[in-house]
Design an enzyme around this catalytic site. Structure first.
Site, mmCIF file in Angstrom:
data_model
loop_
_atom_site.group_PDB
_atom_site.id
_atom_site.type_symbol
_atom_site.label_atom_id
_atom_site.label_comp_id
_atom_site.label_asym_id
_atom_site.label_seq_id
_atom_site.Cartn_x
_atom_site.Cartn_y
_atom_site.Cartn_z
ATOM 1 N N GLU A 86 0.827 -1.203 0.000
ATOM 2 C CA GLU A 86 0.000 0.000 0.000
ATOM 3 C C GLU A 86 0.862 1.254 0.000
ATOM 4 O O GLU A 86 0.535 2.244 -0.663
ATOM 5 C CB GLU A 86 -0.923 0.001 1.224
ATOM 6 C CG GLU A 86 -2.010 -1.066 1.194
ATOM 7 C CD GLU A 86 -1.504 -2.436 1.610
ATOM 8 O OE1 GLU A 86 -2.234 -3.418 1.453
ATOM 9 O OE2 GLU A 86 -0.345 -2.519 2.093
ATOM 10 N N ARG A 110 8.101 -11.875 1.478
ATOM 11 C CA ARG A 110 7.273 -10.682 1.645
ATOM 12 C C ARG A 110 7.666 -9.905 2.892
ATOM 13 O O ARG A 110 7.682 -8.682 2.902
ATOM 14 C CB ARG A 110 5.795 -11.093 1.720
ATOM 15 C CG ARG A 110 4.836 -9.952 1.984
ATOM 16 C CD ARG A 110 4.792 -8.978 0.833
ATOM 17 N NE ARG A 110 3.733 -7.997 0.993
ATOM 18 C CZ ARG A 110 3.512 -7.002 0.139
ATOM 19 N NH1 ARG A 110 4.284 -6.876 -0.929
ATOM 20 N NH2 ARG A 110 2.532 -6.156 0.342
ATOM 21 N N GLU A 135 14.555 -2.895 -2.080
ATOM 22 C CA GLU A 135 15.392 -3.249 -3.226
ATOM 23 C C GLU A 135 14.662 -4.125 -4.237
ATOM 24 O O GLU A 135 15.295 -4.706 -5.118
ATOM 25 C CB GLU A 135 16.663 -3.969 -2.749
ATOM 26 C CG GLU A 135 17.594 -3.087 -1.940
ATOM 27 C CD GLU A 135 18.925 -3.773 -1.655
ATOM 28 O OE1 GLU A 135 19.959 -3.147 -1.918
ATOM 29 O OE2 GLU A 135 18.917 -4.927 -1.197
ATOM 30 N N PRO A 173 0.952 -6.948 -9.729
ATOM 31 C CA PRO A 173 1.701 -7.449 -10.880
ATOM 32 C C PRO A 173 2.434 -6.364 -11.662
ATOM 33 O O PRO A 173 3.302 -6.664 -12.482
ATOM 34 C CB PRO A 173 0.604 -8.063 -11.757
ATOM 35 C CG PRO A 173 -0.598 -7.221 -11.477
ATOM 36 C CD PRO A 173 -0.491 -6.832 -10.020
ATOM 37 N N GLU A 186 4.514 -3.701 -10.960
ATOM 38 C CA GLU A 186 5.915 -3.341 -10.790
ATOM 39 C C GLU A 186 6.827 -4.337 -11.489
ATOM 40 O O GLU A 186 7.865 -3.970 -12.038
ATOM 41 C CB GLU A 186 6.261 -3.256 -9.303
ATOM 42 C CG GLU A 186 7.602 -2.610 -9.039
ATOM 43 C CD GLU A 186 7.827 -2.278 -7.579
ATOM 44 O OE1 GLU A 186 8.887 -1.707 -7.267
ATOM 45 O OE2 GLU A 186 6.947 -2.583 -6.752
#
Length: 652
Positions: A290, A503, A542, A568, A570
């Protein structure tokens, strides 16, 4: 004195004043609006007040004493004049409010050749303004048409060279059967008076009408949102029950690295930094995904409102670190106007402490972060709430629908909903949200994240000619499947290196221990050796760098039934072939639109086969320049639309 004159001069004004005083005193008023308008209304010291025009629709005339009492409480030296019509109704109003130190100036625009005292009133109004008084006017009065600004209102601003503060109002009231449907406030209710940003002396009639209408709409929305619902009785008890173990939960989260001990009190509404002066716009983004979606908007917001401070809250440490990294890339001036805090728990005491300290002019939530307690407390204070990049999975929609009788106010209290797609917009509309519009997905249209070219070149040199599969945003239970897939694919692609990006970076050690020996970790400064099949990238900020290294990209949280997929878009910026698992309900519409640009794999075997069968993986196709330019143009349109909507919502 005749009975008729006695009635008109003393009895009627006294009765009207007694009733109006009772109604206004027993109404719980909230004065809301941006800091600039408040400064003009209660400027201190009053001896230096340059004078200003207070403009509102004629139907709100009887609410003026409430605004005046609020201003005089904060600055007793203020003087208020009001332009009223030169007729019986005007004289009644003047006599009614005169004991409250409101000086009436009689006169209105001349009509049909009749002298209504307009020129005299204009001169008296200019003189009062030049003397440092506030001058209240009803630009559509005294006979309308309603909400139609007369030329005299803007002429007054030009002649006096004074700013105009648009004001709107709403309260518990009856509406008279007059040309403007005048509001007569009722006792023992709740009311909102909303002031906007001051308009320059040369403002046009169209702009003045637009800003008064916007202030009136904001006041009306605040009044509607403040109504009591069943959920307002239930939710505080839910929060109270939860607060019993929240401290214990918070302590466990500190031990696991999911909270920062020194800033734990922020979760209970106790802020760690002082509030700066001026207006504060509160943005909430739960976690990394977000935060990344709204980061490109921050620059637009900071540029659009040079005097506004942006307060961004997150619920996770990784979200906090993402904001911190972005903040370091801002200019010094912008950096001072961006503050991060951890979001308070949705319990009454924590939320009240937070709002009492920060006093935001508006709140922008992202995705589907809807907290009933926050919305309730914001609505009571007249703080408008908007929803950015709104999404709603089918599962969430079904749950909200099942409890619609109880939870509908959650959606009705939203000032606007900017959905990412048409399906999401339709679902929010069915759940009771107003002012729903579709502007596109922020995650799709946002520019690609900046990459440190020096670090990118250094990594490419270290990896030499290896084929790279970047696996992003994995969750617990997925890594063993990924590891098996990489082992299978290496039978055909001998130099394959899998970069696994969990994640939650704090899981880096857990993922590394799945190897025998343990996989090298980026956070430990380790680079993969020639024989290493897997490298764990457990650092923050990164992701774009590892996407640029990739010959293939796989997006996690999609291989197991409890998954919902991840953003999806990026990954597509990098231009490498992309794949994901079958469980992606959270971004289903996005993947449907992308079609064949994403390959679906179901297990380790199909993932390995996809990597093995791709031709010439070391030369992935890159997006064409025209596509990038088109996407950039669409983002500019989206950002400008949101800036306009937020301005209308808050009055900034």
């Amino acid at each position: 004195m005749s009975k008729r004159r006695l009635l008109s001069r003393k009895i009627l004004p006294s009765v009207a004043r007694a009733y109006l005083g009772l109604a206004l005193r027993t109404t719980r008023w909230r004065i809301i609006g941006p800091h600039a308008g408040r400064n003009v209304l209660i400027q201190i010291p009053a001896s230096r007040h340059p004078g200003a025009i207070v403009a509102f629709w004629h139907r709100n005339l009887l609410l003026l004493p409430a605004l005046w009492k609020w201003a005089r409480t904060r600055n007793g030296a203020l003087r208020l004049n009001v332009l009223i019509s030169r007729n019986r109704d005007g004289r009644l109003i003047r006599r009614t409010v005169a004991p409250w130190d409101i000086i009436g100036i009689e006169g209105s625009s001349n009509k049909r050749g009749q002298n209504k005292g307009g020129a005299r009133a204009l001169r008296a109004g200019v003189k009062a303004l030049e003397g440092g008084a506030l001058l209240a006017i009803t630009p559509d009065g005294p006979r309308g048409p309603a909400e139609n600004v007369q030329a005299g209102a803007t002429a007054l601003g030009r002649l006096s060279r004074r700013v105009s503060v648009p004001v709107g109002g709403a309260c518990r009231a009856v509406r008279l059967k007059t040309w403007d449907r005048m509001r007569v406030p009722l006792p023992f209710g709740r009311g909102y008076l909303c002031h906007g940003t001051p308009l320059p002396s040369g403002a046009s009639t169209e702009l003045l009408a637009q800003q008064i209408a916007a202030a009136d709409q904001r006041a009306a929305h605040a009044y509607r949102a403040s109504r009591h619902y069943v959920i307002d009785l239930i939710w505080p008890w839910v929060g109270l029950a939860a607060s019993i173990y929240l401290r214990r939960l918070a302590a466990r989260r500190v031990q696991s690295g999911k909270e920062i001990a020194e800033r734990l009190e922020e979760r209970f509404g106790r802020s760690s930094v002082p509030r700066p002066g001026g207006d504060i716009l509160w943005l909430h983004a739960a976690s990394v995904g977000e935060v990344r979606s709204i980061l490109p908007l921050l620059q637009r917001f900071l540029d659009a409102w040079p005097r506004v401070t942006i307060l961004i809250t997150t619920a996770t440490v990784t979200g906090c670190e993402t904001v911190a990294r972005h903040r370091e890339r801002l200019t010094q001036a912008h950096r001072k106007r961006l503050i991060h805090q951890f979001a308070p728990y949705d319990v009454v005491r924590a939320t009240r402490r937070f709002l009492n300290h920060w006093r935001p002019v508006g709140l922008l939530l992202t995705d589907s972060e809807l907290w009933p307690g926050w919305l309730r407390q914001c609505s009571r204070r007249g703080v408008p709430v908007g929803l950015l990049n709104a999404r709603l999975s089918q599962k969430s929609f079904s749950r909200w629908r099942q409890t619609a009788l109880l939870t509908r106010p959650v959606f009705e209290r939203l000032a606007f909903v900017a959905s990412r797609g048409a399906d999401d917009a339709a679902q929010y509309d069915r759940l009771g949200a107003k002012n729903v519009f579709c502007v596109g997905d922020l995650k799709e249209l946002a520019p690609a994240s900046a990459v440190d070219e020096e670090a990118l070149n250094a990594m490419r040199h270290a990896l030499k000619d290896r084929t790279v599969l970047t696996v992003s945003s994995t969750h617990q239970g997925e890594e063993p499947i990924i590891i098996d897939a990489i082992a299978l694919a290496r039978r055909k692609v001998k130099n394959l290196l899998g970069i696994i990006i969990p994640r939650h970076p704090e899981r880096g050690a857990e993922v590394a221990e799945l190897g025998n020996p343990a996989f090298p970790r980026r956070s430990q400064g380790a680079l993969p050796g020639e024989e290493d099949a897997i490298w764990v990238a457990d650092t923050l900020g990164e992701l774009a760098l590892f996407y640029q290294l990739a010959d293939f990209i796989f997006i996690g949280h999609s291989l197991l039934p409890h998954g919902g997929g991840h953003n999806p878009y990026e990954a597509l910026h990098a231009g490498a072939p992309c794949a994901t698992g079958p469980y992606r309900a959270n971004f289903l519409e996005a993947y449907q639109q992308l079609g064949t640009r994403f390959t679906t794999v179901n297990d380790a075997q199909s993932l390995a086969a996809w990597v093995s069968q791709e031709t010439n993986p070391s030369q992935p196709s890159r997006p064409d320049q025209n596509g990038d330019e088109n996407q950039s143009d669409r983002f500019v349109v989206l950002a400008n639309t949101l800036v306009a909507r937020v301005s209308a919502m808050t009055g900034l």
